[in-house]
Motif scaffolding. Structure first.
Motif, mmCIF file in Angstrom:
data_model
loop_
_atom_site.group_PDB
_atom_site.id
_atom_site.type_symbol
_atom_site.label_atom_id
_atom_site.label_comp_id
_atom_site.label_asym_id
_atom_site.label_seq_id
_atom_site.Cartn_x
_atom_site.Cartn_y
_atom_site.Cartn_z
ATOM 1 N N LYS A 218 0.823 -1.218 0.000
ATOM 2 C CA LYS A 218 0.000 0.000 0.000
ATOM 3 C C LYS A 218 0.856 1.267 0.000
ATOM 4 N N ASN B 185 -1.668 3.082 -2.836
ATOM 5 C CA ASN B 185 -2.745 3.964 -2.375
ATOM 6 C C ASN B 185 -2.704 5.228 -3.239
ATOM 7 N N TYR C 110 -4.278 8.222 -3.007
ATOM 8 C CA TYR C 110 -4.738 9.500 -2.437
ATOM 9 C C TYR C 110 -3.962 10.695 -2.984
ATOM 10 N N LEU D 226 -5.895 0.889 -4.163
ATOM 11 C CA LEU D 226 -7.014 0.877 -3.204
ATOM 12 C C LEU D 226 -8.174 1.689 -3.760
ATOM 13 N N VAL D 227 -9.334 1.065 -3.893
ATOM 14 C CA VAL D 227 -10.522 1.776 -4.358
ATOM 15 C C VAL D 227 -11.550 1.810 -3.235
ATOM 16 N N THR E 64 -11.984 -0.129 0.307
ATOM 17 C CA THR E 64 -11.347 -1.106 1.186
ATOM 18 C C THR E 64 -12.379 -1.830 2.057
ATOM 19 N N SER E 65 -11.982 -2.995 2.571
ATOM 20 C CA SER E 65 -12.926 -3.916 3.215
ATOM 21 C C SER E 65 -13.344 -3.513 4.623
ATOM 22 N N SER F 163 -14.183 2.413 6.057
ATOM 23 C CA SER F 163 -13.676 2.805 4.740
ATOM 24 C C SER F 163 -14.536 3.894 4.095
ATOM 25 N N ILE G 140 -14.045 8.456 4.105
ATOM 26 C CA ILE G 140 -13.538 9.255 2.985
ATOM 27 C C ILE G 140 -14.056 8.686 1.657
ATOM 28 N N GLN G 141 -13.985 7.381 1.501
ATOM 29 C CA GLN G 141 -14.225 6.749 0.199
ATOM 30 C C GLN G 141 -15.675 6.886 -0.301
ATOM 31 N N ILE H 245 -16.120 9.037 -4.011
ATOM 32 C CA ILE H 245 -14.660 9.090 -4.135
ATOM 33 C C ILE H 245 -14.130 7.738 -4.637
ATOM 34 N N TYR H 246 -14.701 6.628 -4.126
ATOM 35 C CA TYR H 246 -14.153 5.337 -4.568
ATOM 36 C C TYR H 246 -14.437 5.111 -6.051
ATOM 37 N N ARG I 268 -14.684 7.510 -8.255
ATOM 38 C CA ARG I 268 -13.761 8.396 -8.958
ATOM 39 C C ARG I 268 -12.356 7.792 -8.984
ATOM 40 N N MET I 269 -11.976 7.167 -7.875
ATOM 41 C CA MET I 269 -10.675 6.481 -7.851
ATOM 42 C C MET I 269 -10.678 5.371 -8.915
ATOM 43 N N TYR J 155 -9.936 6.757 -12.234
ATOM 44 C CA TYR J 155 -8.490 6.961 -12.412
ATOM 45 C C TYR J 155 -7.784 5.639 -12.693
#
Lengths: 310, 310
Positions: free
Chosen positions: B103, B140, B142, B165-166, B168-169, B173, B176-177, B186-187, B189-190, B193
């Motif tokens: 990570k 990661n 971020y 990391l999109v 997390t388990s 999580s 933020i995500q 956010i996840y 959008r990640m 990317y």
């Protein structure tokens, strides 16, 4: 731990952290040891450690802290990690506060293991061992509270500190960090969590041992964070090589010159390549570059009525 | 590299990754070597490596990959990192694909150093060395594109892969995500990317060597990501001990059983403590637990018309 850092900052009038991001390529030819073993990784790692020791000796009386960037040691394998460990020990023995710049992150149980490694203790049978034993570690909060809580526990238990990535100094940091949710950016929301995580770790100067990383390259964002997060102490990368100016540091600091510590790595490590110091040995050059940075910051503080004197 | 992983998954009919998150406490008393040296870290690390070797021998013919979690090695210091390196080597020699779960994350220049360490090469003078030399690394995102680009470069250059990391388990999580920006989390959008970063790394099965980590504990989120990200191969933690079910894995997979690999660490590492396998030696127990997991997944695939047969 934040109080110890602040006391050193005040005593040395130096809110400066020297970053030991020592790549093998940075070491001047004439300093390299001649015994080139058959193992290139060991050779590189040994030379890096020797270089770091000379640098620590050159700056230990004029800065409160060093930051050791794990990436530049892991790239030299196990031998590099040994140089990382030994550099932390050497710097601590020289009286410096050591920030392990590891940016670790994982889910709760695994974050506990990382925290044990860098600021906590590892249990083996009846023994409890301080392993890398840094004073501070940097961490990434993308996984949320349960990935940070084990570090905060160790901060309390062993008098340590962490810096959580909030707004990083790099160009593309905005891709995720600047997105807005209900009129609040992700980095600002991360800062809210940092303040919440650190509320039981606030020291006598009003700052918490749970701090944030905010790049010198984003002074406006730093100002916005500072407005609503008075207790967050900031580790500030990006001054110098990355383009951050002394003026841009100001939003992080209060009138007593507290609130942040400014990191500089490359411009100090490779100061001997700078025209201004080109005739000096690398350690003397690094010291001069550090003193120049200190003057730059203190002059800017002075112009803005910030002072370490009572 | 993603093609090599997929070929092994098809050949072994096993979209399973065994997580070598080996804590010293997990090793059964009777397996511990008797020569307790004066150095507890070396003792722990040596035993962990021996345990890993026995485990690798027990599961190498029934799974395509192992995931080695750096935190559980770093907590035993330099000696632990040596066990991490040696475990990667041993597993690769046994024909397994190795995911270094590190990570890592940092700004561009430093991300380059991390990538050199785990999937790329380190230059020392004229030499170029593969250091930890894993097949995949977890990262990661971020910090945005410039922190990931060096890893993607090494994926292309050295035929390697990464998992970003999109979602997390872990429980927190979402802090933020799950935040939403213009109706997109956010996840998600990640994940956008990740798809963008990996678009030049798509292999013959339609999946990219730049993949994502999405926890088995969030099947609805996995389904939402899959809809719009057909090329993302997913590393799926959280099955078993963390509460993820075989049903919950389905959104990640296509009709041919491709699209993801499911990690299981603790339930396999400590299977010998499970009532079902309690009379077995730990390596036999681990093998049985892995086979049970395989049956669970393949039965669920079967019920949903998913098959590895042409």
């Amino acid at each position: 731990m934040i109080d110890k850092l602040i006391e050193q900052i005040i005593e040395k009038k130096s809110p400066i952290c020297v970053g030991l991001d020592t790549k093998f390529d940075y070491i001047p030819q004439e300093f390299l040891s001649h015994e080139f073993s058959t193992d290139a990784l060991t050779y590189a790692a040994n030379n890096i450690f020797q270089y770091n020791c000379a640098l620590v000796d050159a700056i230990a009386d004029i800065v409160p802290a060093v930051k050791v960037q794990a990436a530049y040691y892991e790239m030299y394998g196990c031998e590099g990690v040994k140089a990382f460990r030994d550099t932390i020990r050497y710097a601590k023995n020289a009286g410096l506060i050591v920030i392990a710049d590891v940016k670790r992150n994982d889910i709760g149980a695994t974050a506990t293991a990382y925290s044990s490694a860098y600021i906590g203790r590892t249990k083996i049978g009846e023994e409890e061992l301080a392993v890398f034993n840094a004073d501070f570690a940097t961490v990434n909060g993308y996984l949320g509270t349960d990935g940070i809580a084990p570090f905060v526990e160790d901060c309390k238990k062993y008098d340590k500190g962490i810096f959580v990535l909030v707004k990083t100094s790099n160009k593309s940091s905005g891709e995720i960090q600047d997105l807005e949710f209900e009129h609040k950016t992700i980095y600002n929301r991360m800062a809210d969590y940092v303040q919440e995580w650190g509320k039981e770790c606030i020291g006598t100067y009003g700052y918490s041992s749970v701090g944030a990383v905010i790049g010198a390259t984003y002074p406006q964002q730093a100002a916005r964070i500072r407005e609503t997060h008075p207790h967050i102490f900031v580790l500030i990368p990006g001054y110098g090589a990355q383009g951050g100016s002394a003026e841009g540091l100001l939003p992080n600091f209060d009138q007593k010159g507290l609130g942040g510590i400014v990191n500089n790595s490359r411009a100090i490590l490779t100061a001997y390549r700078n025209e201004a110091y080109v005739k000096m040995p690398f350690d003397k050059a690094a010291r001069e570059a550090t003193l120049a940075m200190q003057r730059d910051i203190l002059d800017t503080f002075d112009k803005n009525g910030i002072s370490y004197d009572e």
